[in-house]
Design an enzyme around this catalytic site. Sequence first.
Site, PDB file in Angstrom:
ATOM      1  N   VAL A  51       0.846  -1.199   0.000  1.00 50.34           N
ATOM      2  CA  VAL A  51       0.000   0.000   0.000  1.00 50.34           C
ATOM      3  C   VAL A  51       0.880   1.247   0.000  1.00 50.34           C
ATOM      4  O   VAL A  51       1.953   1.281   0.592  1.00 50.34           O
ATOM      5  CB  VAL A  51      -0.961   0.031   1.211  1.00 50.34           C
ATOM      6  CG1 VAL A  51      -1.973  -1.082   1.106  1.00 50.34           C
ATOM      7  CG2 VAL A  51      -0.214  -0.049   2.512  1.00 50.34           C
ATOM      8  N   VAL A 109       3.782  -2.667   5.482  1.00 43.82           N
ATOM      9  CA  VAL A 109       4.305  -2.313   4.151  1.00 43.82           C
ATOM     10  C   VAL A 109       3.710  -3.206   3.064  1.00 43.82           C
ATOM     11  O   VAL A 109       4.021  -3.042   1.886  1.00 43.82           O
ATOM     12  CB  VAL A 109       5.852  -2.375   4.085  1.00 43.82           C
ATOM     13  CG1 VAL A 109       6.458  -1.387   5.067  1.00 43.82           C
ATOM     14  CG2 VAL A 109       6.372  -3.777   4.344  1.00 43.82           C
ATOM     15  N   GLU A 110       2.863  -4.149   3.435  1.00 44.05           N
ATOM     16  CA  GLU A 110       2.200  -4.965   2.420  1.00 44.05           C
ATOM     17  C   GLU A 110       0.752  -4.492   2.276  1.00 44.05           C
ATOM     18  O   GLU A 110       0.475  -3.560   1.555  1.00 44.05           O
ATOM     19  CB  GLU A 110       2.343  -6.454   2.769  1.00 44.05           C
ATOM     20  CG  GLU A 110       3.826  -6.859   2.716  1.00 44.05           C
ATOM     21  CD  GLU A 110       4.082  -8.336   2.966  1.00 44.05           C
ATOM     22  OE1 GLU A 110       3.268  -9.162   2.551  1.00 44.05           O
ATOM     23  OE2 GLU A 110       5.113  -8.656   3.595  1.00 44.05           O
ATOM     24  N   MET A 111      -0.174  -5.087   3.018  1.00 45.49           N
ATOM     25  CA  MET A 111      -1.572  -4.657   2.870  1.00 45.49           C
ATOM     26  C   MET A 111      -2.017  -3.697   3.971  1.00 45.49           C
ATOM     27  O   MET A 111      -3.057  -3.055   3.849  1.00 45.49           O
ATOM     28  CB  MET A 111      -2.473  -5.881   2.821  1.00 45.49           C
ATOM     29  CG  MET A 111      -2.141  -6.807   1.652  1.00 45.49           C
ATOM     30  SD  MET A 111      -3.389  -8.081   1.469  1.00 45.49           S
ATOM     31  CE  MET A 111      -2.537  -9.238   0.432  1.00 45.49           C
TER      32      MET A 111
END
Lengths: 366, 277
Positions: A111, A153-155
Site C-alpha cells: 500500500v 508495508v504490504e496490505m
Amino acid sequence: MISDTMNLLRLSLYGILLCVGLIQLSCRSEQESPEPEPITKPTPYTWTKPRQFPEPVYDFQANPLTAEGVELGKFLFYDGILSRNGLIGCGTCHQQSSAFTHHGHDLSHGVDDRLGKRNAQAVQNMAWSAVFFWDGGVHNLDFVPFNAIENEVEMDEKVGNVLDKLRKSPDYPKRFRSAFSSEEITTERMMKALSQFMLTMVSATSRYDYYTMGDASALNAQERQGLALFKQHCSSCHSGELFTDHSFRNNGLRPLPGNDLGRFDVTQVEADRYKFKVPSLRNVGLSSPYMHDGRYYTLEEVLDHYTDSVYSSATLDPILKNDTGKSGLTLSPTDKQAIIAFLKSLTDEQFIRDRRLADPGIGNAF
Amino acid sequence: MKGLSYSIYSFFVAFTFSAFLLACNNSDDVPPTGTGEVTLEFDNVAGTKNLVLGSGTYQNAAGESFTVDILNYFVSNIKLLRADGTHYTVPQDSSYFLIREAERESQFVKLKNIPAGEYVGVEFVVGVDSLRSVSDISKRTGVLDPADASHEGNSMYWSWNSGYIFLKMEGTSPQAQTDAAGNRKFRYHIGGFGGYSAPTFNNIRTVRLQFGSDKAQVSPGSSPEIHLLADILKIFNGPTQISLATNPTVMVSPYSTTIANNYLNMFSYDHMHVHND
C-alpha cells in the site's frame, strides 16, 4: 470357587450392559438437537497428488476442499478488499505469469508504494510446506494470510476489518454461503477458503516432470547434463521433487546495510543468524529476481555467487565451506550453462497458463 | 476369593466410570444440582494505587515515573485447588480469557459449572499454552481469534511470527528515550511459547495463589467472587529490576523472559465475596 467367580463376571457383564443402555439414554437429548438444514451442499473438489510428489503435509481432513470453497478463495486471493486502501491483493505481488512471484521486483511495494524488505516468494505447492516465509515465522498455511494482510508495508490492514468489509459487500455473503452452507463470515472460513485456493496451485507438469516420468526426450543433452551436475552440487539443499529440504541455511550472501538476520528474528537463536529458508526451484526460470532480498536478477549471477562470492561468516552453511580457504562451489562456465538450462526445464507452462488459477477479473497487478 | 471379587468389582466401577466419561465427552455435562459459579476478578493496580490508564502517574523501583496507556494479558488453563491437594480443571475450551484494563467487564473471569465444594486456591497460566498456540484455526475462537484480537488496533497476536502476545503494556515515561516519532514511549509485548519446529524462549508462566485462611464455598446457591490483585509495579521489580531508560522496548527478544519472570509474581489474592442466591 470357580463358579463364584463366573457369577461375578456374569454380574459385571450385566452391569456393563445396563450402563451402556443408561449412557445412551443420558446422551439422547444431545443427539436430538436439530441441526439447521444446509441451504446448499458445496461440491467436493478432487485434489490429486502428483504421483512423483511425496505425501502433502497440509491437513486436508480439517479443511476438505470444495469447488465453491476454492472459488471463494480465488476471489479473496485476487481482491484488493484484503488491503487498507482496497488496491493490493495477494495477486498483486504473486502474479501467475511469473509463477506467483512479483516479476522484476527485488522487493515488493505494498500500500502507498511502501517497500518490503524481502523478495516475494512463489505461491506454489503449498500443500508440501510446513514452514512459510523466508524466516519460517508461520508454520501453518491457514495462518499465512495474516502476515501479508497485517504487515504495514504490504496490505496494512487488520483481518477484523477485512471480515467487516466482506460482510458488508454485496457479493461475498453469497460466496461464503455457497462454500460453507451459511452466510456467516468468520476468520476460520476466510482463511480456510484462501488455503483451499492456494492448495490447488500445484506445479508438477514441467518438462523435467515428464522426463522423470519416463519421457527421455523431454530434456535435451545439455539439460540432462545439467541435471547430473545439479544432483552433484545443489541437491543436498534443493532436494527431492520439491527442490527444497525446507531447512534454513546461510548461503553466504554478504549482509546488506539493512542487515536482515532472517531466521534469527523468529527464533532468537544465535546459530540462526543470516539463515533463510531454502526455496523450491520449481519455476525458477520465471521468478527473477533471486535470493531473500532479490539482489540477483539472473540465474548466471546466482551461480556466480555460489562459485565466486560466498561470504564467510560464523553461520555459513558447512556445505559451502571447503578446505582450500575459498568458500563456495567449483563449477566451470560450461557446467553453469548446463545447470541453468536444466533449471529452466523446471518451468511449468501449464501451471502459469491454468485458467482455474487466473485472476477472475478483480485484481490489480502492477 | 475376597481379593478377586474386589478386583472384579473395582474393574467394574472403573469401567463404568470411564464409559460415562467417554460417552458424554463434555465436561460441562455434570448434574445441575452439584455446581456453582466462581468469578475471578483481576484488579490491576500499581502498588497501593488503582491503575488508571492515561492519567495515572506511577513510579517504578528504579525511580522512573511512567503512565500506562495499554495493559492487556491472557489468563488461561485455570485450576481451582482443594485443601486435599486435588483440583478442578476448568474445561480447556472454556479456559481462555483476555484481561484488558480498558474494558472493565473483561476483568471479571466467570467460571461456570464448577463442582460444589470448598476451594483454597487457584492456578492459571499467564499467556496461552503451547498446544493452543499451534492448534488448528478452528480452535482459535473468541479471545483467541487472531482477527478479533487485533481488531481494535491493539493486537495480541504476532502475524509474522505466529503466536500470541501474552502480556502487553505500553505507556510513556520521561526516562524513556525518544522513539522515531519523537515520543518517549515504552512498549512491552511479551510472548513466546517455546517455538514450533525449533526451540526458542518460552514465556509461558504458571501462577499459583492460595486464599490463606479463606475458603471459596461453591454450591448452586453460593457463587464466590475472588478478588485478585495484579500489581504492575512488579513487572519492573522482581528477580530483576527493569529500567525504562535502559529497556523501553521489549518484544521478541530473550530479554522478554526477564519481564515474564517478574510478572509471574505480580498476582496476589486479596479477598473474596460470596453471593448467595
